[in-house]
Scaffold this motif. Sequence first.
Motif, mmCIF file in Angstrom:
data_model
loop_
_atom_site.group_PDB
_atom_site.id
_atom_site.type_symbol
_atom_site.label_atom_id
_atom_site.label_comp_id
_atom_site.label_asym_id
_atom_site.label_seq_id
_atom_site.Cartn_x
_atom_site.Cartn_y
_atom_site.Cartn_z
ATOM 1 N N GLU A 117 0.670 -1.729 0.094
ATOM 2 C CA GLU A 117 0.218 -0.283 0.075
ATOM 3 C C GLU A 117 0.923 1.296 0.280
ATOM 4 O OE1 GLU A 117 -3.280 0.552 2.538
ATOM 5 O OE2 GLU A 117 -3.523 -1.708 2.521
ATOM 6 N N GLU A 118 2.162 0.989 0.783
ATOM 7 C CA GLU A 118 2.825 2.657 0.828
ATOM 8 C C GLU A 118 3.028 2.958 -0.290
ATOM 9 O OE1 GLU A 118 5.429 -1.262 1.550
ATOM 10 O OE2 GLU A 118 3.310 -0.459 2.179
ATOM 11 N N ASN A 119 3.766 2.029 -1.299
ATOM 12 C CA ASN A 119 4.408 1.817 -3.068
ATOM 13 C C ASN A 119 3.438 2.216 -4.203
ATOM 14 O OD1 ASN A 119 5.079 -0.739 -2.892
ATOM 15 N ND2 ASN A 119 6.984 -0.354 -2.160
ATOM 16 N N ARG A 120 2.293 1.176 -4.185
ATOM 17 C CA ARG A 120 1.614 1.240 -5.012
ATOM 18 C C ARG A 120 1.657 2.560 -5.562
ATOM 19 N NH1 ARG A 120 -2.404 -2.064 -3.181
ATOM 20 N NH2 ARG A 120 -1.041 -3.978 -2.500
ATOM 21 N N SER A 121 1.079 3.516 -5.216
ATOM 22 C CA SER A 121 0.678 4.256 -6.295
ATOM 23 C C SER A 121 1.457 5.490 -7.224
ATOM 24 C CB SER A 121 -0.130 5.405 -5.532
ATOM 25 O OG SER A 121 0.255 6.011 -4.651
ATOM 26 N N ALA A 122 2.701 5.275 -6.560
ATOM 27 C CA ALA A 122 3.858 5.864 -6.922
ATOM 28 C C ALA A 122 4.772 4.599 -7.808
ATOM 29 C CB ALA A 122 5.084 5.701 -6.335
ATOM 30 N N ILE A 123 4.157 3.140 -8.355
ATOM 31 C CA ILE A 123 4.895 2.717 -8.915
ATOM 32 C C ILE A 123 3.698 3.073 -9.879
ATOM 33 C CG2 ILE A 123 4.979 -0.063 -10.154
ATOM 34 C CD1 ILE A 123 5.829 -0.551 -6.362
ATOM 35 N N ARG A 124 2.490 3.174 -10.437
ATOM 36 C CA ARG A 124 1.254 2.698 -10.714
ATOM 37 C C ARG A 124 1.399 4.483 -11.390
ATOM 38 N NH1 ARG A 124 -4.404 1.282 -9.289
ATOM 39 N NH2 ARG A 124 -3.261 0.413 -7.797
ATOM 40 N N GLU A 125 2.068 5.899 -11.040
ATOM 41 C CA GLU A 125 2.497 6.700 -11.526
ATOM 42 C C GLU A 125 4.160 6.471 -12.246
ATOM 43 O OE1 GLU A 125 4.223 11.105 -10.683
ATOM 44 O OE2 GLU A 125 2.515 10.206 -8.958
ATOM 45 N N ILE A 126 4.565 5.826 -12.141
ATOM 46 C CA ILE A 126 5.924 5.824 -13.331
ATOM 47 C C ILE A 126 4.920 4.721 -14.867
ATOM 48 C CG2 ILE A 126 7.829 3.997 -13.568
ATOM 49 C CD1 ILE A 126 8.240 4.470 -10.153
ATOM 50 N N ALA A 127 4.230 3.720 -14.174
ATOM 51 C CA ALA A 127 4.068 2.237 -15.151
ATOM 52 C C ALA A 127 2.804 3.735 -15.993
ATOM 53 C CB ALA A 127 2.877 2.085 -15.183
ATOM 54 N N ASN A 128 1.982 4.698 -15.193
ATOM 55 C CA ASN A 128 1.330 5.323 -16.667
ATOM 56 C C ASN A 128 1.911 6.645 -17.134
ATOM 57 O OD1 ASN A 128 -1.156 4.477 -15.577
ATOM 58 N ND2 ASN A 128 -1.300 5.807 -13.812
ATOM 59 N N ILE A 129 3.782 7.076 -16.662
ATOM 60 C CA ILE A 129 4.088 7.430 -17.799
ATOM 61 C C ILE A 129 4.954 7.396 -18.352
ATOM 62 C CG2 ILE A 129 6.562 9.005 -17.077
ATOM 63 C CD1 ILE A 129 5.958 9.634 -14.595
ATOM 64 N N TYR A 130 5.065 6.309 -18.727
ATOM 65 C CA TYR A 130 5.961 5.242 -19.256
ATOM 66 C C TYR A 130 4.631 4.334 -20.251
ATOM 67 C CZ TYR A 130 11.171 5.351 -18.406
ATOM 68 O OH TYR A 130 12.350 6.096 -18.271
ATOM 69 N N LYS A 131 3.408 4.291 -20.091
ATOM 70 C CA LYS A 131 2.852 3.622 -20.944
ATOM 71 C C LYS A 131 2.696 1.664 -20.588
ATOM 72 C CE LYS A 131 1.575 7.555 -23.889
ATOM 73 N NZ LYS A 131 2.008 8.667 -23.509
ATOM 74 N N ALA A 132 2.893 1.744 -18.962
ATOM 75 C CA ALA A 132 3.070 0.189 -18.869
ATOM 76 C C ALA A 132 1.538 0.108 -18.735
ATOM 77 C CB ALA A 132 4.352 -0.147 -18.243
ATOM 78 N N LYS A 133 2.203 -1.627 -19.313
ATOM 79 C CA LYS A 133 -0.361 -1.707 -19.031
ATOM 80 C C LYS A 133 0.453 -2.905 -16.994
ATOM 81 C CE LYS A 133 -2.261 -3.444 -21.904
ATOM 82 N NZ LYS A 133 -3.209 -4.536 -22.929
ATOM 83 N N ILE A 134 -0.898 -1.997 -16.063
ATOM 84 C CA ILE A 134 -0.536 -3.005 -15.027
ATOM 85 C C ILE A 134 -1.301 -4.779 -15.417
ATOM 86 C CG2 ILE A 134 -1.467 -3.161 -12.711
ATOM 87 C CD1 ILE A 134 -0.907 -0.076 -12.458
ATOM 88 N N ILE A 135 -1.104 -6.046 -15.662
ATOM 89 C CA ILE A 135 -1.372 -7.047 -15.383
ATOM 90 C C ILE A 135 -2.418 -7.787 -14.732
ATOM 91 C CG2 ILE A 135 -1.168 -6.762 -18.821
ATOM 92 C CD1 ILE A 135 1.166 -8.542 -17.642
ATOM 93 N N ASP A 136 -1.474 -7.609 -13.637
ATOM 94 C CA ASP A 136 -1.952 -8.530 -12.679
ATOM 95 C C ASP A 136 -1.923 -7.198 -11.213
ATOM 96 O OD1 ASP A 136 -3.214 -10.724 -11.422
ATOM 97 O OD2 ASP A 136 -0.251 -11.101 -10.380
ATOM 98 N N LEU A 137 -2.516 -7.139 -10.744
ATOM 99 C CA LEU A 137 -2.018 -6.828 -8.714
ATOM 100 C C LEU A 137 -3.140 -7.485 -7.907
ATOM 101 C CD1 LEU A 137 -1.646 -3.970 -7.394
ATOM 102 C CD2 LEU A 137 -3.778 -3.506 -7.724
ATOM 103 N N SER A 138 -1.807 -8.146 -6.873
ATOM 104 C CA SER A 138 -2.037 -8.431 -5.639
ATOM 105 C C SER A 138 -1.619 -8.273 -4.319
ATOM 106 C CB SER A 138 -1.530 -9.592 -6.008
ATOM 107 O OG SER A 138 -0.459 -10.145 -5.227
ATOM 108 N N ILE A 139 -1.724 -8.194 -3.127
ATOM 109 C CA ILE A 139 -1.722 -8.064 -2.382
ATOM 110 C C ILE A 139 0.002 -6.909 -1.976
ATOM 111 C CG2 ILE A 139 -1.576 -7.860 0.191
ATOM 112 C CD1 ILE A 139 -4.070 -9.480 -0.076
ATOM 113 N N GLY A 140 0.792 -7.918 -2.275
ATOM 114 C CA GLY A 140 2.020 -7.437 -2.275
ATOM 115 C C GLY A 140 3.205 -6.666 -3.309
ATOM 116 N N SER A 141 2.243 -7.316 -5.059
ATOM 117 C CA SER A 141 2.797 -7.091 -6.162
ATOM 118 C C SER A 141 1.845 -6.859 -6.954
ATOM 119 C CB SER A 141 3.986 -8.230 -6.407
ATOM 120 O OG SER A 141 2.710 -9.787 -6.615
#
Length: 164
Positions: free
Chosen positions: A96-120
């Motif tokens: 929870e503490e770093n998920r939004s930062a990683i999501r922002e990086i993914a958005n900048i690079y236009k990476a697609k989040i294809i799986d989300l679990s509690i820890g990864s």
Amino acid sequence: MPREVLSILVDNHSGVLTRVASLFGRRGFNIDSLTVSATDDPAISRITIVVHDDAKVLEQIIKQTARLEETREIFPLDTAHSLLRELLLVKVEAGEENRSAIREIANIYKAKIIDLSIGSMVMELTGEPEKIDGFLDVLSPYKILEMCRTGITALERGGVHRHA
């Protein structure tokens, strides 16, 4: 040494990839990336090989590969006039503490989040190898749990390649 991308059109039958790859291995040539795919003709496959060697070694690689019975055509791609792409799948530790930062990086690079679990989180990114490298550099502060890169696949821009 500069990166060289070789495109090899070969007969599409069993054992061809082994013959090409073993030729490189027997001669002591290191393959940085290797992809194989079907073409528009079911009788022909395209092998894309990336090497880092000097021009003399590259010339030797091309001549020896051209001599293989299954090789229909081999030619270096001018990377300035070609489209090079690679696919990356990367699993990052994401609480929870770093998920939004990683999501922002993914958005900048236009990476697609294809799986989300509690820890990864697993992301998919397609692009030029330099884009993939940049994405991984920006992700480096986070714990990468697993990753897989396809290697480069490439085509020349414009019309059909006719070298022979």
